[in-house]
Design an enzyme around this catalytic site. Structure first.
Site, PDB file in Angstrom:
ATOM      1  N   GLY A  26      42.369  43.986  41.003  1.00 40.80           N
ATOM      2  CA  GLY A  26      43.285  43.684  39.916  1.00 40.80           C
ATOM      3  C   GLY A  26      43.052  44.547  38.711  1.00 40.80           C
ATOM      4  O   GLY A  26      42.303  45.534  38.745  1.00 40.80           O
ATOM      5  N   LYS A  27      43.678  44.161  37.600  1.00 37.88           N
ATOM      6  CA  LYS A  27      43.609  44.949  36.377  1.00 37.88           C
ATOM      7  C   LYS A  27      42.254  44.891  35.715  1.00 37.88           C
ATOM      8  O   LYS A  27      41.922  45.752  34.912  1.00 37.88           O
ATOM      9  CB  LYS A  27      44.688  44.479  35.395  1.00 37.88           C
ATOM     10  N   GLU A  28      41.448  43.887  36.055  1.00 37.35           N
ATOM     11  CA  GLU A  28      40.155  43.749  35.393  1.00 37.35           C
ATOM     12  C   GLU A  28      38.983  43.697  36.343  1.00 37.35           C
ATOM     13  O   GLU A  28      37.840  43.842  35.926  1.00 37.35           O
ATOM     14  CB  GLU A  28      40.137  42.467  34.557  1.00 37.35           C
ATOM     15  N   ALA A  29      39.236  43.490  37.661  1.00 36.40           N
ATOM     16  CA  ALA A  29      38.125  43.303  38.587  1.00 36.40           C
ATOM     17  C   ALA A  29      38.550  43.556  40.022  1.00 36.40           C
ATOM     18  O   ALA A  29      39.743  43.581  40.355  1.00 36.40           O
ATOM     19  CB  ALA A  29      37.572  41.881  38.449  1.00 36.40           C
ATOM     20  N   VAL A  31      37.702  41.905  43.905  1.00 39.89           N
ATOM     21  CA  VAL A  31      37.189  40.670  44.489  1.00 39.89           C
ATOM     22  C   VAL A  31      36.935  40.896  45.973  1.00 39.89           C
ATOM     23  O   VAL A  31      37.789  41.434  46.687  1.00 39.89           O
ATOM     24  CB  VAL A  31      38.171  39.503  44.281  1.00 39.89           C
ATOM     25  N   LYS A  44      33.373  38.478  42.455  1.00 43.30           N
ATOM     26  CA  LYS A  44      34.261  39.195  41.547  1.00 43.30           C
ATOM     27  C   LYS A  44      33.449  40.231  40.787  1.00 43.30           C
ATOM     28  O   LYS A  44      32.540  39.890  40.026  1.00 43.30           O
ATOM     29  CB  LYS A  44      34.916  38.204  40.575  1.00 43.30           C
ATOM     30  N   GLU A 122      33.612  30.057  44.259  1.00 43.85           N
ATOM     31  CA  GLU A 122      34.316  29.461  45.389  1.00 43.85           C
ATOM     32  C   GLU A 122      35.485  30.329  45.834  1.00 43.85           C
ATOM     33  O   GLU A 122      36.218  30.873  45.017  1.00 43.85           O
ATOM     34  CB  GLU A 122      34.832  28.078  44.961  1.00 43.85           C
ATOM     35  N   VAL A 124      39.006  30.163  47.147  1.00 42.87           N
ATOM     36  CA  VAL A 124      40.114  29.209  47.206  1.00 42.87           C
ATOM     37  C   VAL A 124      40.952  29.535  48.436  1.00 42.87           C
ATOM     38  O   VAL A 124      41.406  30.674  48.609  1.00 42.87           O
ATOM     39  CB  VAL A 124      40.968  29.275  45.929  1.00 42.87           C
ATOM     40  N   ASP A 168      46.524  34.096  29.397  1.00 40.93           N
ATOM     41  CA  ASP A 168      47.235  35.057  30.249  1.00 40.93           C
ATOM     42  C   ASP A 168      47.763  34.352  31.494  1.00 40.93           C
ATOM     43  O   ASP A 168      47.779  34.905  32.577  1.00 40.93           O
ATOM     44  CB  ASP A 168      46.293  36.208  30.642  1.00 40.93           C
ATOM     45  N   ASP A 195      41.229  33.630  36.867  1.00 45.28           N
ATOM     46  CA  ASP A 195      41.240  34.747  35.907  1.00 45.28           C
ATOM     47  C   ASP A 195      41.185  34.248  34.461  1.00 45.28           C
ATOM     48  O   ASP A 195      42.210  34.142  33.780  1.00 45.28           O
ATOM     49  CB  ASP A 195      42.468  35.639  36.102  1.00 45.28           C
TER      50      ASP A 195
END
Length: 290
Positions: A26-29, A31, A44, A122, A124, A168, A195
């Site tokens: 994603g934009k920040e991390a 996973v 993450k 966790e 999901v 967000d 997030d």
């Protein structure tokens, strides 16, 4: 798969056994799905600040507390050490928010460990045990849209009563998870909020009202595609108004309607504020001149 460098230390520490696959970037991390003994979890890995499209906007970091006074001074000065500490604070904010919200009963992934910029938490899942889809990847019937919207409005309220605004929230960071076990919710699909590194303190951040209104509007607009009557609701202003007046609890009934109260402008108070600002600016200029 071979563990990426950022996960190798967790393997060596015995926190994870194997890395199964990359789940998302994603934009920040990034996973990854990992195995920890008999359990499947996710790891993450936060991207460095210069590699993220979502930067540490001042709006989000306003009034965030740092326990170490040396770190706080360095962050204020913007030194290299300060930037490193700011990055660490940004990452640990999600960990703190997850623990805080999980304790308040909000449906978020359970955090297990945070080690050198990696959050172990966790995984999901859906009814088949696979990674749960995001809301934006699912189409809903009007009935399901109304039900999930009501659930998420209740979660926003629960978060706010715990002193947290997501900041967000949208269909891109909510998962549709399967609820195992027993009870009324068992066997049903329900939303899980993810997030949270940009989560803000509701009472300590001046931008919290605007962020909460935007979060709720995002939910309205998304579910309104499937249940158009939701587009006319005004849960955001109603929730914030109740919170401001100290009347909001987890069980407060909501209507989705809001009528702003009109007040006469106190012109004398406004003029006093302007005069005070002018006097302060004049004093500052005098000090500079001296």
């Amino acid at each position: 798969m071979k563990p990426p460098p950022r996960l190798q230390s967790l393997v060596e520490e015995g926190l994870i056994d194997t890395v199964v696959r990359q789940l998302m970037s994603g934009k920040e991390a990034m996973v990854f799905v990992v195995r920890c003994g008999d359990e499947t979890r996710c790891a993450k890995i936060y991207k460095e600040a210069n590699n993220r499209s979502f930067r540490q906007a001042v709006d989000y970091t306003e009034n965030r507390k740092v326990k170490n006074s040396r770190s706080a001074r360095a962050m204020a000065k913007g030194s290299r050490f300060g930037r490193q500490e700011q990055e660490a604070a940004w990452q640990s904010a999600e960990v703190d928010a997850l623990y805080r919200l999980a304790a308040a009963g909000v449906r978020v992934p359970l955090p297990y460990n945070f080690h050198e910029g990696v959050l172990l938490m966790e995984l999901v899942t859906d009814a088949h045990g696979d990674a749960a889809p995001r809301l934006n990847d699912v189409a809903f019937t009007p009935e399901d849209a109304r039900a999930h919207h009501a659930t998420l409005i209740a979660e926003v309220v629960r978060m706010l009563c715990a002193g947290v605004v997501h900041g967000d929230l949208s269909e891109f960071n909510i998962l549709l998870a399967h609820t195992p076990g027993e009870g009324d919710e068992a066997g049903r699909d329900g939303p899980v909020i993810i997030d949270l590194p940009q989560a803000v303190d509701a009472a300590g951040n001046n931008h919290a009202p605007r962020m909460l209104l935007r979060d709720v509007a995002n939910l309205r607009d998304f579910f309104g595609q499937f249940a158009p009557e939701l587009l006319a609701t005004q849960y955001g202003p109603e929730i914030w108004s109740l919170y401001q007046t100290g009347l909001l609890t987890n069980d407060t009934p909501l209507t989705g309607r809001f009528t702003p109260q009109k007040h006469d402008v106190d012109l004398s108070s406004v003029m006093r504020e302007i005069d005070d600002a002018r006097a302060e600016d004049a004093a500052r200029r005098l000090r500079i001149a001296v």
